[in-house]
Design an enzyme around this catalytic site. Structure first.
Site: not given
Ligand SMILES: Cc1cc2nc3c(=O)[nH]c(=O)nc-3n(C[C@H](O)[C@H](O)[C@H](O)COP(=O)(O)OP(=O)(O)OC[C@H]3O[C@@H](n4cnc5c(N)ncnc54)[C@H](O)[C@@H]3O)c2cc1C
Length: 319
Positions: A139, A142-143
């Protein structure tokens, strides 16, 4: 929603809080069926994982993935849908009402709309599981932030790989896209953007065979599929976008599905069991978009409404 012993009784139970689930909930709510949505682990679904969505109609400049998920939820709840933060763990579709077990208790549903979507595929290579969260990710939204000024590799050749790879360029010093073929499946516009981007490099005809690192990712073992030559490639991050598998294991043996696990539906989103409908990526190996998933969700709820209207059995009794 009423209570029957320990089980909550609902007219329409929607599994999944992605575009399919909340579109279904919106339509069922506006039909005054008080749908209940079980969110699963990913509120907003996969769409909420992506930074921006540029191809959902009505947003000329694009819309944040998480923002779109929130809007879907808000709109469905405005008309009476109820969101429950729970995941279904087992279903019994042998009789109506259908029984759904979840980590929030049991539900008895007069109709069921499955919108459980899909989860990212893994490479299945040594080191991948061990270093997930320590350099390996599925992701970018997200990261991506964790890779400021770092070297990142993206694996894959479809829209997601290129789109997310381009997104990571806002943080990373370089993004190397590794693809097992010469040609990309991604849309021409994304290929063009990636090829033009100064931070993006490509390694083609190559697969990743090992993820190496002790506490964190240090390098990848690569293999050229044409020459067989193996090399080591130092990197701080590995983002894997190599497709998805439908989240339908729970329905095995009860709902008809394809060999790849997509629930079989007709053009009314009906499954082989009357009163059970499926929508979005759980049932769609072809289009896999927010707009198509939402469309399928809406269609499933319209059909569920017709089913409940036509059904002679009062809620709570088997048909
Ligand atoms: C990185 C990325 C970028 C993307 N970019 C775009 C884009 O730009 N444009 C576009 O149109 N599409 C894009 N897509 C695809 C799009 O996100 C999906 O097609 C869409 O989200 C599918 O919707 P869905 O509701 O069918 O399933 P999903 O979005 O997969 O949602 C599934 C839902 O089911 C829930 N669930 C799973 N198991 C259970 C359970 N046991 N019980 C209850 N709930 C459960 C999950 O928590 C989730 O809420 C992208 C996808 C990814 C991964």
């Amino acid at each position: 929603m009423t209570s029957n012993g320990n089980a909550k009784q609902v007219k329409v139970l929607v599994l999944g809080s992605g575009p399919a689930g909340y579109a279904a909930a919106l339509y069922a709510a506006r039909a005054e069926l008080q749908p209940v949505v079980l969110t699963g682990m990913q509120l907003g679904g996969q769409a909420a994982l992506t930074y921006t969505i540029e191809n959902y109609p009505g947003f000329p400049e694009g819309v944040g993935g998480a923002q779109l998920g929130e809007l879907f939820q808000k709109q469905a709840e405005y008309f009476g849908a109820v969101t429950e933060f729970a995941s279904a763990s087992a279903v019994d579709l042998s009789q109506r009402p259908f029984k759904v077990e979840s980590d929030n208790g049991d539900y008895l549903a007069d109709s069921l709309i499955v919108g459980t979507g899909a989860s990212p595929n893994h490479l299945g290579i040594s080191g991948e599981v061990e270093l997930t969260g320590r350099g390996v990710s599925y992701c970018a939204t997200c990261d991506g932030w964790f890779f400021k000024d770092k070297k990142v590799v993206v694996v894959g050749g479809g829209d997601s790989a290129l789109e997310e790879g381009l997104f990571i360029t806002r943080y990373a010093s370089s993004v190397t896209i590794i693809h097992r073929r010469e040609e990309f499946r991604a849309s021409p516009i994304l290929q063009h953007r990636a090829k033009e981007h100064p931070k993006v490099n490509f390694i083609l005809n190559t697969i990743v065979t090992e993820v190496i690192g002790t506490d964190k990712l240090e390098s990848l073992k690569l293999k050229n599929v044409q020459t067989g030559v193996e090399t080591l490639f130092e990197t701080d991050g590995l983002f894997i976008f190599i497709g998805h598998t439908p989240n339908t294991q729970m329905f095995q043996g009860q709902l008809e599905m394809t060999d790849l696990g997509y629930i079989s539906v007709n053009d009314r989103m009906e499954t082989n069991i009357a009163g059970v409908f499926a929508a979005g990526e759980a049932a769609d190996p072809h289009f896999r978009q927010v707009v198509t998933s939402a469309g399928m969700g809406a269609a499933a709820a319209i059909q569920a409404t017709r089913f409940l209207e036509a059904s002679t059995a009062p809620v709570g009794e088997s048909k």
